[in-house]
Design a protein around this motif. Structure first.
Motif, PDB file in Angstrom:
ATOM      1  N   ILE A  70       0.803  -1.224   0.000  1.00  0.00           N
ATOM      2  CA  ILE A  70       0.000   0.000   0.000  1.00  0.00           C
ATOM      3  C   ILE A  70       0.838   1.278   0.000  1.00  0.00           C
ATOM      4  CG2 ILE A  70      -1.741   1.325   1.281  1.00  0.00           C
ATOM      5  CD1 ILE A  70      -2.777  -1.227  -0.016  1.00  0.00           C
ATOM      6  N   TYR A  71       1.873   1.343   0.842  1.00  0.00           N
ATOM      7  CA  TYR A  71       2.574   2.607   1.061  1.00  0.00           C
ATOM      8  C   TYR A  71       4.036   2.353   1.423  1.00  0.00           C
ATOM      9  CZ  TYR A  71       3.998   6.900   3.433  1.00  0.00           C
ATOM     10  OH  TYR A  71       4.677   8.034   3.814  1.00  0.00           O
ATOM     11  N   PRO A  72       4.943   3.246   0.957  1.00  0.00           N
ATOM     12  CA  PRO A  72       4.764   4.320  -0.032  1.00  0.00           C
ATOM     13  C   PRO A  72       4.914   3.756  -1.440  1.00  0.00           C
ATOM     14  CG  PRO A  72       7.015   4.332   0.713  1.00  0.00           C
ATOM     15  CD  PRO A  72       6.331   3.221   1.478  1.00  0.00           C
ATOM     16  N   ASP A  73       4.788   4.616  -2.452  1.00  0.00           N
ATOM     17  CA  ASP A  73       5.047   4.158  -3.807  1.00  0.00           C
ATOM     18  C   ASP A  73       6.477   3.644  -3.882  1.00  0.00           C
ATOM     19  OD1 ASP A  73       2.561   4.785  -4.776  1.00  0.00           O
ATOM     20  OD2 ASP A  73       3.128   6.788  -5.452  1.00  0.00           O
ATOM     21  N   ILE A  74       6.643   2.513  -4.555  1.00  0.00           N
ATOM     22  CA  ILE A  74       7.982   1.921  -4.685  1.00  0.00           C
ATOM     23  C   ILE A  74       8.596   2.347  -6.004  1.00  0.00           C
ATOM     24  CG2 ILE A  74       9.304  -0.218  -4.834  1.00  0.00           C
ATOM     25  CD1 ILE A  74       7.125  -1.588  -3.261  1.00  0.00           C
ATOM     26  N   ILE A  75       9.812   2.839  -5.934  1.00  0.00           N
ATOM     27  CA  ILE A  75      10.589   3.091  -7.142  1.00  0.00           C
ATOM     28  C   ILE A  75      11.657   2.019  -7.207  1.00  0.00           C
ATOM     29  CG2 ILE A  75      12.105   4.681  -8.371  1.00  0.00           C
ATOM     30  CD1 ILE A  75      10.668   6.970  -7.033  1.00  0.00           C
ATOM     31  N   ALA A  76      11.679   1.257  -8.273  1.00  0.00           N
ATOM     32  CA  ALA A  76      12.603   0.132  -8.388  1.00  0.00           C
ATOM     33  C   ALA A  76      14.041   0.627  -8.524  1.00  0.00           C
ATOM     34  CB  ALA A  76      12.224  -0.727  -9.584  1.00  0.00           C
ATOM     35  N   SER A  77      14.948  -0.304  -8.781  1.00  0.00           N
ATOM     36  CA  SER A  77      16.364   0.040  -8.888  1.00  0.00           C
ATOM     37  C   SER A  77      16.573   1.168  -9.895  1.00  0.00           C
ATOM     38  CB  SER A  77      17.180  -1.181  -9.302  1.00  0.00           C
ATOM     39  OG  SER A  77      16.653  -1.765 -10.470  1.00  0.00           O
ATOM     40  N   GLU A  78      17.506   2.039  -9.588  1.00  0.00           N
ATOM     41  CA  GLU A  78      17.745   3.219 -10.412  1.00  0.00           C
ATOM     42  C   GLU A  78      18.275   2.827 -11.789  1.00  0.00           C
ATOM     43  OE1 GLU A  78      20.312   5.838  -8.358  1.00  0.00           O
ATOM     44  OE2 GLU A  78      18.902   6.243  -6.729  1.00  0.00           O
ATOM     45  N   PRO A  79      17.992   3.645 -12.805  1.00  0.00           N
ATOM     46  CA  PRO A  79      18.499   3.340 -14.144  1.00  0.00           C
ATOM     47  C   PRO A  79      20.003   3.549 -14.221  1.00  0.00           C
ATOM     48  CG  PRO A  79      17.459   5.497 -14.120  1.00  0.00           C
ATOM     49  CD  PRO A  79      17.174   4.873 -12.780  1.00  0.00           C
ATOM     50  N   PRO A  84      20.190   7.022 -21.904  1.00  0.00           N
ATOM     51  CA  PRO A  84      19.794   8.292 -22.510  1.00  0.00           C
ATOM     52  C   PRO A  84      18.545   8.869 -21.840  1.00  0.00           C
ATOM     53  CG  PRO A  84      20.331   6.684 -24.206  1.00  0.00           C
ATOM     54  CD  PRO A  84      20.310   5.938 -22.893  1.00  0.00           C
ATOM     55  N   ASP A  85      18.437  10.190 -21.850  1.00  0.00           N
ATOM     56  CA  ASP A  85      17.334  10.860 -21.154  1.00  0.00           C
ATOM     57  C   ASP A  85      15.968  10.390 -21.631  1.00  0.00           C
ATOM     58  OD1 ASP A  85      19.114  12.302 -19.640  1.00  0.00           O
ATOM     59  OD2 ASP A  85      19.019  14.108 -20.883  1.00  0.00           O
ATOM     60  N   THR A  86      15.810  10.207 -22.957  1.00  0.00           N
ATOM     61  CA  THR A  86      14.509   9.794 -23.491  1.00  0.00           C
ATOM     62  C   THR A  86      14.120   8.407 -22.991  1.00  0.00           C
ATOM     63  OG1 THR A  86      15.567   8.921 -25.493  1.00  0.00           O
ATOM     64  CG2 THR A  86      14.735  11.191 -25.571  1.00  0.00           C
ATOM     65  N   VAL A  87      15.124   7.571 -22.744  1.00  0.00           N
ATOM     66  CA  VAL A  87      14.889   6.215 -22.250  1.00  0.00           C
ATOM     67  C   VAL A  87      14.688   6.246 -20.743  1.00  0.00           C
ATOM     68  CG1 VAL A  87      15.820   3.869 -22.125  1.00  0.00           C
ATOM     69  CG2 VAL A  87      16.320   5.300 -24.117  1.00  0.00           C
ATOM     70  N   ARG A  88      15.501   7.048 -20.053  1.00  0.00           N
ATOM     71  CA  ARG A  88      15.430   7.120 -18.591  1.00  0.00           C
ATOM     72  C   ARG A  88      14.071   7.632 -18.121  1.00  0.00           C
ATOM     73  NH1 ARG A  88      19.148  10.491 -17.764  1.00  0.00           N
ATOM     74  NH2 ARG A  88      20.867   9.002 -17.580  1.00  0.00           N
ATOM     75  N   THR A  89      13.505   8.587 -18.850  1.00  0.00           N
ATOM     76  CA  THR A  89      12.195   9.125 -18.476  1.00  0.00           C
ATOM     77  C   THR A  89      11.143   8.022 -18.432  1.00  0.00           C
ATOM     78  OG1 THR A  89      12.698  11.315 -19.385  1.00  0.00           O
ATOM     79  CG2 THR A  89      10.373  10.740 -19.126  1.00  0.00           C
ATOM     80  N   LEU A  90      11.143   7.166 -19.449  1.00  0.00           N
ATOM     81  CA  LEU A  90      10.192   6.059 -19.504  1.00  0.00           C
ATOM     82  C   LEU A  90      10.496   5.015 -18.434  1.00  0.00           C
ATOM     83  CD1 LEU A  90      10.115   5.707 -23.376  1.00  0.00           C
ATOM     84  CD2 LEU A  90       8.222   6.475 -21.946  1.00  0.00           C
ATOM     85  N   TYR A  91      11.777   4.745 -18.224  1.00  0.00           N
ATOM     86  CA  TYR A  91      12.186   3.782 -17.191  1.00  0.00           C
ATOM     87  C   TYR A  91      11.709   4.249 -15.821  1.00  0.00           C
ATOM     88  CZ  TYR A  91      15.249   0.919 -14.251  1.00  0.00           C
ATOM     89  OH  TYR A  91      15.732   0.058 -13.301  1.00  0.00           O
ATOM     90  N   ASN A  92      11.933   5.526 -15.517  1.00  0.00           N
ATOM     91  CA  ASN A  92      11.547   6.048 -14.205  1.00  0.00           C
ATOM     92  C   ASN A  92      10.031   6.011 -14.008  1.00  0.00           C
ATOM     93  OD1 ASN A  92      14.147   6.555 -13.307  1.00  0.00           O
ATOM     94  ND2 ASN A  92      14.171   8.662 -14.054  1.00  0.00           N
ATOM     95  N   GLU A  93       9.287   6.280 -15.073  1.00  0.00           N
ATOM     96  CA  GLU A  93       7.826   6.217 -14.968  1.00  0.00           C
ATOM     97  C   GLU A  93       7.377   4.786 -14.696  1.00  0.00           C
ATOM     98  OE1 GLU A  93       3.796   7.395 -17.513  1.00  0.00           O
ATOM     99  OE2 GLU A  93       5.786   7.974 -18.260  1.00  0.00           O
ATOM    100  N   ALA A  94       8.005   3.831 -15.404  1.00  0.00           N
ATOM    101  CA  ALA A  94       7.672   2.422 -15.184  1.00  0.00           C
ATOM    102  C   ALA A  94       8.057   1.990 -13.774  1.00  0.00           C
ATOM    103  CB  ALA A  94       8.382   1.547 -16.217  1.00  0.00           C
ATOM    104  N   ALA A  95       9.215   2.454 -13.305  1.00  0.00           N
ATOM    105  CA  ALA A  95       9.683   2.082 -11.973  1.00  0.00           C
ATOM    106  C   ALA A  95       8.774   2.624 -10.880  1.00  0.00           C
ATOM    107  CB  ALA A  95      11.116   2.598 -11.765  1.00  0.00           C
ATOM    108  N   LEU A  96       8.124   3.738 -11.149  1.00  0.00           N
ATOM    109  CA  LEU A  96       7.256   4.350 -10.148  1.00  0.00           C
ATOM    110  C   LEU A  96       5.912   3.649 -10.047  1.00  0.00           C
ATOM    111  CD1 LEU A  96       6.953   6.713  -8.142  1.00  0.00           C
ATOM    112  CD2 LEU A  96       6.025   8.069 -10.022  1.00  0.00           C
TER     113      LEU A  96
END
Length: 213
Positions: A70-79, A84-96
């Motif tokens: 339930i809490y808190p939101d889990i962010i998985a392992s860091e990229p 690349p920034d365009t890839v990292r943005t999507l990775y971070n969204e998926a990780a969240l």
């Protein structure tokens, strides 16, 4: 890349705390309640169970109700830092979101692979881009990783086509791990090798260039 990530799990004595992002021992407290009687207790059949894990590093809590985190939101392992920034943005969204919506995370990670292929100079359909990279000498092991993310991610976009369970958060975790491996092999390792080569004396590099003509 960061130290090994262990997802929060109330069956484990330690995991990576989603508050302080360190691997820490966890002390648990639990209770339960029955809505129809507004009744609280330690454990009771047919009741909702709350499991609270307190991080011994930062004293913050993680919470489950029954088996649901339930809490808190889990962010998985860091990229990977070289992603690349365009890839990292999507990775971070998926990780969240992967803990709440694994299917959406898998779809985002498939798109991240597509963006990575774009960053490597390819355009077109994702399958064609991977094929072109293979023709350019892409290592077989990296090709397998790219295709694994592509195929599993397709399941999230087009349900019923393959057998992978993209509603399982461990599938999303696997795809994130693969994307980091892909970045390591295609970007980090070549960059490190180029750095070592560039540090060689110019005379040595000139002799190598003559040898290879």
């Amino acid at each position: 890349m960061s130290n090994k990530y262990t997802a929060p799990d109330f069956n484990k004595k330690s995991f990576t705390c989603p508050h302080c992002n360190t691997s820490s021992q966890i002390i648990y407290f639990n209770a339960c309640w029955r809505n129809e009687k507004s009744w609280w207790g330690i454990r009771y059949a047919d009741a909702k169970h709350i499991n609270v894990g307190v991080c011994q590093n930062c004293d913050n809590a993680t919470i489950w109700i029954d088996d649901d985190y339930i809490y808190p939101d889990i962010i998985a392992s860091e990229p990977n830092s070289d992603m690349p920034d365009t890839v990292r943005t999507l990775y971070n969204e998926a990780a969240l979101i992967y803990n709440k919506s694994p299917r959406a995370a898998c779809a985002l990670l498939r798109l991240a692979v597509e963006r990575l292929c774009n960053e490597l100079g390819e355009t077109g359909k994702i399958d064609t881009m991977i094929g072109n990279l293979v023709k350019k000498g892409l290592p077989t092991i990296v090709q397998k990783a790219l295709d694994a993310v592509r195929v599993i991610g397709n399941k999230a976009v087009h349900p019923g086509q393959i057998s992978f369970d993209v509603d399982d958060k461990s599938t999303a975790e696997t795809l994130m791990k693969l994307l980091n491996i892909i970045t390591e092999r295609l970007i980090t390792e070549p960059k490190e090798i180029d750095g070592i080569f560039d540090a060689l004396p110019q005379s040595v590099k000139d002799s190598i260039e003559k040898r290879d003509k």
